[in-house]
Design a protein around this motif. Structure first.
Motif, PDB file in Angstrom:
ATOM      1  N   VAL A   1      12.663   0.903  14.465  1.00 42.43           N
ATOM      2  CA  VAL A   1      12.309   0.978  13.050  1.00 42.43           C
ATOM      3  C   VAL A   1      11.142   1.945  12.861  1.00 42.43           C
ATOM      4  CG1 VAL A   1      11.421  -0.301  11.074  1.00 42.43           C
ATOM      5  CG2 VAL A   1      13.175  -1.329  12.520  1.00 42.43           C
ATOM      6  N   ALA A   2      10.138   1.843  13.736  1.00 39.87           N
ATOM      7  CA  ALA A   2       8.992   2.751  13.640  1.00 39.87           C
ATOM      8  C   ALA A   2       9.423   4.194  13.829  1.00 39.87           C
ATOM      9  CB  ALA A   2       7.937   2.368  14.677  1.00 39.87           C
ATOM     10  N   ASN A   3      10.344   4.441  14.754  1.00 42.09           N
ATOM     11  CA  ASN A   3      10.828   5.804  14.987  1.00 42.09           C
ATOM     12  C   ASN A   3      11.585   6.331  13.777  1.00 42.09           C
ATOM     13  OD1 ASN A   3      11.322   8.154  16.596  1.00 42.09           O
ATOM     14  ND2 ASN A   3      13.397   7.401  16.963  1.00 42.09           N
ATOM     15  N   LEU A   4      12.426   5.484  13.167  1.00 44.96           N
ATOM     16  CA  LEU A   4      13.173   5.911  11.988  1.00 44.96           C
ATOM     17  C   LEU A   4      12.233   6.192  10.819  1.00 44.96           C
ATOM     18  CD1 LEU A   4      16.192   3.432  12.095  1.00 44.96           C
ATOM     19  CD2 LEU A   4      16.098   5.780  12.944  1.00 44.96           C
ATOM     20  N   MET A   5      11.219   5.353  10.646  1.00 44.46           N
ATOM     21  CA  MET A   5      10.267   5.592   9.563  1.00 44.46           C
ATOM     22  C   MET A   5       9.493   6.883   9.797  1.00 44.46           C
ATOM     23  SD  MET A   5      11.079   3.193   7.651  1.00 44.46           S
ATOM     24  CE  MET A   5       9.907   3.646   6.386  1.00 44.46           C
ATOM     25  N   ARG A   6       9.189   7.178  11.058  1.00 45.51           N
ATOM     26  CA  ARG A   6       8.515   8.459  11.358  1.00 45.51           C
ATOM     27  C   ARG A   6       9.395   9.638  10.942  1.00 45.51           C
ATOM     28  NH1 ARG A   6       9.352  12.145  14.941  1.00 45.51           N
ATOM     29  NH2 ARG A   6      10.858  10.849  16.071  1.00 45.51           N
ATOM     30  N   GLN A   7      10.698   9.555  11.266  1.00 45.85           N
ATOM     31  CA  GLN A   7      11.598  10.636  10.907  1.00 45.85           C
ATOM     32  C   GLN A   7      11.667  10.832   9.389  1.00 45.85           C
ATOM     33  OE1 GLN A   7      15.456  10.114  12.779  1.00 45.85           O
ATOM     34  NE2 GLN A   7      14.535   9.377  14.667  1.00 45.85           N
ATOM     35  N   LEU A   8      11.883   9.727   8.672  1.00 41.49           N
ATOM     36  CA  LEU A   8      11.984   9.815   7.215  1.00 41.49           C
ATOM     37  C   LEU A   8      10.686  10.316   6.599  1.00 41.49           C
ATOM     38  CD1 LEU A   8      13.910   6.479   6.573  1.00 41.49           C
ATOM     39  CD2 LEU A   8      14.853   8.794   6.418  1.00 41.49           C
ATOM     40  N   ALA A   9       9.558   9.863   7.144  1.00 42.77           N
ATOM     41  CA  ALA A   9       8.265  10.296   6.611  1.00 42.77           C
ATOM     42  C   ALA A   9       8.050  11.787   6.842  1.00 42.77           C
ATOM     43  CB  ALA A   9       7.132   9.488   7.257  1.00 42.77           C
ATOM     44  N   GLU A  10       8.454  12.294   7.995  1.00 38.37           N
ATOM     45  CA  GLU A  10       8.297  13.726   8.263  1.00 38.37           C
ATOM     46  C   GLU A  10       9.135  14.548   7.286  1.00 38.37           C
ATOM     47  OE1 GLU A  10       8.904  14.944  12.281  1.00 38.37           O
ATOM     48  OE2 GLU A  10       7.585  13.402  13.116  1.00 38.37           O
ATOM     49  N   GLY A  11      10.383  14.115   7.057  1.00 35.01           N
ATOM     50  CA  GLY A  11      11.212  14.834   6.100  1.00 35.01           C
ATOM     51  C   GLY A  11      10.656  14.754   4.695  1.00 35.01           C
ATOM     52  N   LEU A  12      10.191  13.566   4.288  1.00 41.32           N
ATOM     53  CA  LEU A  12       9.659  13.388   2.938  1.00 41.32           C
ATOM     54  C   LEU A  12       8.370  14.174   2.742  1.00 41.32           C
ATOM     55  CD1 LEU A  12      10.068  11.931   0.252  1.00 41.32           C
ATOM     56  CD2 LEU A  12       8.806   9.988   1.200  1.00 41.32           C
ATOM     57  N   GLN A  13       7.495  14.174   3.759  1.00 40.48           N
ATOM     58  CA  GLN A  13       6.255  14.942   3.640  1.00 40.48           C
ATOM     59  C   GLN A  13       6.552  16.427   3.503  1.00 40.48           C
ATOM     60  OE1 GLN A  13       2.756  13.673   3.608  1.00 40.48           O
ATOM     61  NE2 GLN A  13       2.948  15.646   2.584  1.00 40.48           N
ATOM     62  N   TYR A  14       7.548  16.909   4.239  1.00 37.24           N
ATOM     63  CA  TYR A  14       7.932  18.318   4.119  1.00 37.24           C
ATOM     64  C   TYR A  14       8.378  18.626   2.686  1.00 37.24           C
ATOM     65  CZ  TYR A  14      10.559  22.652   4.737  1.00 37.24           C
ATOM     66  OH  TYR A  14      11.034  23.931   4.614  1.00 37.24           O
ATOM     67  N   ALA A  15       9.199  17.729   2.098  1.00 35.39           N
ATOM     68  CA  ALA A  15       9.647  17.942   0.721  1.00 35.39           C
ATOM     69  C   ALA A  15       8.460  17.933  -0.239  1.00 35.39           C
ATOM     70  CB  ALA A  15      10.668  16.877   0.337  1.00 35.39           C
ATOM     71  N   HIS A  16       7.543  16.981  -0.067  1.00 39.02           N
ATOM     72  CA  HIS A  16       6.362  16.932  -0.934  1.00 39.02           C
ATOM     73  C   HIS A  16       5.552  18.217  -0.826  1.00 39.02           C
ATOM     74  CE1 HIS A  16       6.106  12.244  -1.373  1.00 39.02           C
ATOM     75  NE2 HIS A  16       7.214  12.757  -1.863  1.00 39.02           N
ATOM     76  N   ASP A  17       5.442  18.750   0.386  1.00 33.40           N
ATOM     77  CA  ASP A  17       4.687  19.994   0.575  1.00 33.40           C
ATOM     78  C   ASP A  17       5.340  21.170  -0.151  1.00 33.40           C
ATOM     79  OD1 ASP A  17       2.889  18.610   2.121  1.00 33.40           O
ATOM     80  OD2 ASP A  17       3.738  19.259   4.039  1.00 33.40           O
ATOM     81  N   GLN A  18       6.638  21.049  -0.438  1.00 32.92           N
ATOM     82  CA  GLN A  18       7.343  22.083  -1.214  1.00 32.92           C
ATOM     83  C   GLN A  18       7.326  21.763  -2.710  1.00 32.92           C
ATOM     84  OE1 GLN A  18       8.209  24.482   0.987  1.00 32.92           O
ATOM     85  NE2 GLN A  18       7.506  22.963   2.493  1.00 32.92           N
ATOM     86  N   GLY A  19       6.620  20.703  -3.090  1.00 30.30           N
ATOM     87  CA  GLY A  19       6.559  20.328  -4.493  1.00 30.30           C
ATOM     88  C   GLY A  19       7.760  19.549  -4.982  1.00 30.30           C
ATOM     89  N   ILE A  20       8.494  18.878  -4.069  1.00 30.01           N
ATOM     90  CA  ILE A  20       9.712  18.153  -4.430  1.00 30.01           C
ATOM     91  C   ILE A  20       9.518  16.673  -4.106  1.00 30.01           C
ATOM     92  CG2 ILE A  20      12.181  17.883  -3.957  1.00 30.01           C
ATOM     93  CD1 ILE A  20      12.254  20.853  -3.254  1.00 30.01           C
ATOM     94  N   GLU A  21       9.627  15.818  -5.124  1.00 33.38           N
ATOM     95  CA  GLU A  21       9.612  14.369  -4.903  1.00 33.38           C
ATOM     96  C   GLU A  21      11.054  13.863  -4.874  1.00 33.38           C
ATOM     97  OE1 GLU A  21       7.484  15.573  -7.591  1.00 33.38           O
ATOM     98  OE2 GLU A  21       6.025  15.845  -5.981  1.00 33.38           O
ATOM     99  N   HIS A  22      11.248  12.722  -4.237  1.00 28.37           N
ATOM    100  CA  HIS A  22      12.600  12.165  -4.132  1.00 28.37           C
ATOM    101  C   HIS A  22      12.926  11.262  -5.313  1.00 28.37           C
ATOM    102  CE1 HIS A  22      16.055   9.904  -2.652  1.00 28.37           C
ATOM    103  NE2 HIS A  22      16.204  10.818  -1.711  1.00 28.37           N
ATOM    104  N   GLY A  23      12.198  10.163  -5.442  1.00 23.99           N
ATOM    105  CA  GLY A  23      12.353   9.293  -6.600  1.00 23.99           C
ATOM    106  C   GLY A  23      13.425   8.228  -6.488  1.00 23.99           C
ATOM    107  N   ARG A  24      14.281   8.292  -5.456  1.00 21.75           N
ATOM    108  CA  ARG A  24      15.367   7.310  -5.338  1.00 21.75           C
ATOM    109  C   ARG A  24      15.546   6.864  -3.887  1.00 21.75           C
ATOM    110  NH1 ARG A  24      18.760   7.391  -9.853  1.00 21.75           N
ATOM    111  NH2 ARG A  24      20.501   6.589  -8.654  1.00 21.75           N
ATOM    112  N   ILE A  25      14.457   6.732  -3.142  1.00 20.02           N
ATOM    113  CA  ILE A  25      14.568   6.345  -1.737  1.00 20.02           C
ATOM    114  C   ILE A  25      15.067   4.907  -1.641  1.00 20.02           C
ATOM    115  CG2 ILE A  25      13.316   5.956   0.422  1.00 20.02           C
ATOM    116  CD1 ILE A  25      11.434   8.195  -0.413  1.00 20.02           C
ATOM    117  N   LYS A  26      16.137   4.714  -0.928  1.00 22.56           N
ATOM    118  CA  LYS A  26      16.719   3.393  -0.697  1.00 22.56           C
ATOM    119  C   LYS A  26      17.578   3.486   0.553  1.00 22.56           C
ATOM    120  CE  LYS A  26      20.428   4.443  -4.017  1.00 22.56           C
ATOM    121  NZ  LYS A  26      21.126   3.977  -5.243  1.00 22.56           N
TER     122      LYS A  26
END
Length: 600
Positions: A119-144
């Motif tokens: 679970v910790a490894n999967l959360m790390r992966q998702l967080a890395e992808g999400l942080q990259y998107a945020h750094d490009q000025g893109i929010e997700h808004g529907r994470i589930k």
């Protein structure tokens, strides 16, 4: 192709693909399955199955936003192949690869909980992808959970960044900001840890206040988890964004440190085999359609620079970065885009020739072994490639001809001329080690897709399947008459293909259920230098020969090992790698160049 209402017709052609199935409908989108039509040409990447998502009520400036999403390239973000406006209608289409393994929703149930470390490894992966998107000025808004797709037995990707494309009135909640994404990610972490919901009331949507609802500590469900995890999740789920973590990366690092405080070394972790869910039943007719092997091979470019025949190559998981090595101590890095191959640099550190290369499943770290007896790890995808290794491990006595990663990237297995297999943790500690083969040592290794087994081959002509934690032998596969050169599991783990040296020009196909020899693939006039599988359903196997032929074999119907067809290669081949997800194949050529080929 599109009727006036904006829905796709069954059988409609969409560039390389043909629409086959309506998979689902919602208030904002319709979802269709489509399969490739090999006879239709296109400049788009070739995926054998895709999803076509038709979005209603797009925002007026949706097309520039689609272009932003298409360029959102990250190992943990699900790619968008193409997008645009539907003809004669106020709707928008997006084309994305279809993922056979589904999403994280089944693992939010208490009876399907994953190991804490995973679970910790999967959360790390998702967080890395999400942080990259945020750094490009893109929010997700529907994470589930349904938007977190399982793309390998140990890797997930975040999908559906579609709020950027929809008119505000089409959204079911208010303003989205980065801290709302952090709260949604924390909610997902809680569900994966516990199989329950953290609040006693109704589920708060991202962007809405979570005040007035009572947080349920994880200890109500998991007595083995440290209280620090609760503290981190509670902060991330605070009603006000000002009280949450400032960045996704800060939240992920705090969660990682809390889990590492109790993480055990109970062995490799991967997603368990899933039973069929209702959504899988809905898509079953789409998934069962079989796409045949490639019919053509076209050379895209050549990569010069090696000074002797190429011995080993490996693609990164992004399908654009390639590592190659010949008989000298150096590793060359390349970036391949369409018909252009760009040299990125050379990794120097080994003192004798490089024997094996393999990228981590996440595509971030390149591992290499050498005749100098060292294992080296390289940050080969860093913005500035360093010629120095991030780590160098010693343990084997002599050359190390073989290595392979576990499917979650947590462990690395190496096999040496000293006859031993060693299982390394990422800090350089050895989890397990045992003598595996006779004289001449270990010559090939491959980790199973589910993470449960390691297969090894040796100079003693035998193939063994092992439990990588205990070192206990599970199967003995003895048939070849020369040292083992290659071992390859099918993507679904049901088959094992083994290849030996020049004296033995066969490929042996084995059942992994009982170790039975299913077929001996004969047809090459010289040794086999590489194999690769049908990437989706393991319905066929391809073998690459030094006799300049690429041969395809059926693995299921009518019987395993039935020859299908062969393609003539334009060059003599010394090594191979791939193909990538876009069917690019790298071949080591007789003129000491690497050739990049497109299969179609």
């Amino acid at each position: 192709m599109f009727p006036g209402c904006g829905y796709l017709l069954h059988g409609a052609r969409f560039d390389r693909w043909r629409v086959t199935t309506l998979l689902g409908r919602s208030s904002v989108a319709d979802l269709y399955g489509a399969v490739v039509m090999p006879e239709v040409g296109s400049s788009l990447p070739l995926y054998d199955k895709v999803l076509i998502k038709v979005l209603r009520s797009p925002r007026p400036d949706a097309i520039p936003q689609v272009e932003r999403l298409v360029q959102l390239k990250h190992p943990y973000i699900h790619p968008i192949v193409a997008g645009g406006l539907v003809e004669n209608d106020n709707t928008l289409y997006l084309l994305v690869p279809f993922e056979e393994r589904g999403n994280l929703w089944p693992y939010t149930r208490q009876d399907r909980r994953l190991p804490t470390g995973m679970v910790a490894n999967l959360m790390r992966q998702l967080a890395e992808g999400l942080q990259y998107a945020h750094d490009q000025g893109i929010e997700h808004g529907r994470i589930k959970p349904e938007n977190c797709l399982v793309v390998t037995p140990s890797k997930v990707q975040l999908s559906d960044f579609y709020n950027l494309l929809l008119a505000r009135e089409a959204l079911s909640f208010g303003q989205i900001d980065p801290t709302a994404d952090i709260a949604a990610l924390a909610l997902l972490a809680y569900q994966l840890f516990s199989g329950a919901h953290p609040f006693s009331g109704a589920l708060p949507m991202p962007g809405r206040s979570m005040s007035g609802v009572l947080y349920r500590p994880l200890r109500e469900f998991r007595a083995d988890l440290p209280p620090q995890i609760d503290e981190i999740l509670q902060r991330a789920l605070m009603p006000s964004g000002y009280d949450r973590f400032p960045r996704v990366s800060v939240f992920a690092q705090a969660l990682h440190q809390a889990v590492e405080g109790r993480k055990s070394t109970s062995g490799p972790m991967a997603f368990p085999v899933q039973t069929r869910s209702s959504s899988q039943e809905l898509a079953s007719s789409f998934r069962k359609q079989v796409v045949g092997p490639p019919q053509k091979i076209i050379e895209l470019c050549q990569l010069p620079g090696h000074t002797s025949p190429i011995r080993t190559m490996a693609w990164a998981s992004d399908g654009t970065h390639l590592a190659s090595a010949c008989d000298d101590p150096n590793i060359r890095l390349w970036r391949i885009r369409q018909r252009i191959g760009t040299p990125l640099g050379m990794l120097s550190g080994h003192t004798a020739k490089v024997l094996a290369l393999e990228w981590s499943p996440q595509g971030e770290v390149l591992a290499s072994t050498s005749a100098d007896g060292t294992v080296r790890l390289w940050d080969a995808l860093a913005p500035v490639v360093s010629a120095r290794a991030r780590a160098a491990w010693l343990g084997h006595d002599g050359a190390i001809p073989a290595l392979c990663w576990s499917q979650d990237g947590t462990y690395l297995a190496t096999g040496g001329a000293d006859r031993a297999i060693r299982i390394w943790q990422m800090g350089g500690d050895v989890l397990a080690a045992w003598i595996a083969h006779g004289r001449g040592g270990v010559t090939a290794l491959s980790w199973s897709p589910d993470g449960r087994f390691v297969a090894s081959g040796g100079a003693d002509q035998a193939v063994y399947v092992w439990d990588p934690v205990s070192g206990n032998r599970v199967f003995s596969l003895v048939e070849h008459s020369d040292e083992i050169r290659t071992i390859s599991w099918s993507p679904d783990g049901s088959f094992l293909a083994t290849v030996a040296g020049k004296k033995d020009q066969r490929v042996c196909l084995w059942s992994t259920q009982n170790g039975q020899l299913l077929a001996q693939l004969r047809g090459h006039a010289r040794e086999v230098v590489g194999v690769f599988w049908d990437p989706r359903q393991a319905n066929w196997l391809a073998t690459i020969g030094a006799d300049r032929t690429l041969r395809f074999w059926s693995t299921r119907n009518p019987v395993p090992g039935t020859p299908l067809h062969a393609l003539q290669l334009p060059v003599s081949v010394s090594a191979s790698a791939g193909p990538t997800g876009t069917y690019m194949l790298a071949l080591g050529k007789e003129d000491m160049q690497v050739g990049i080929f497109q299969l179609s």
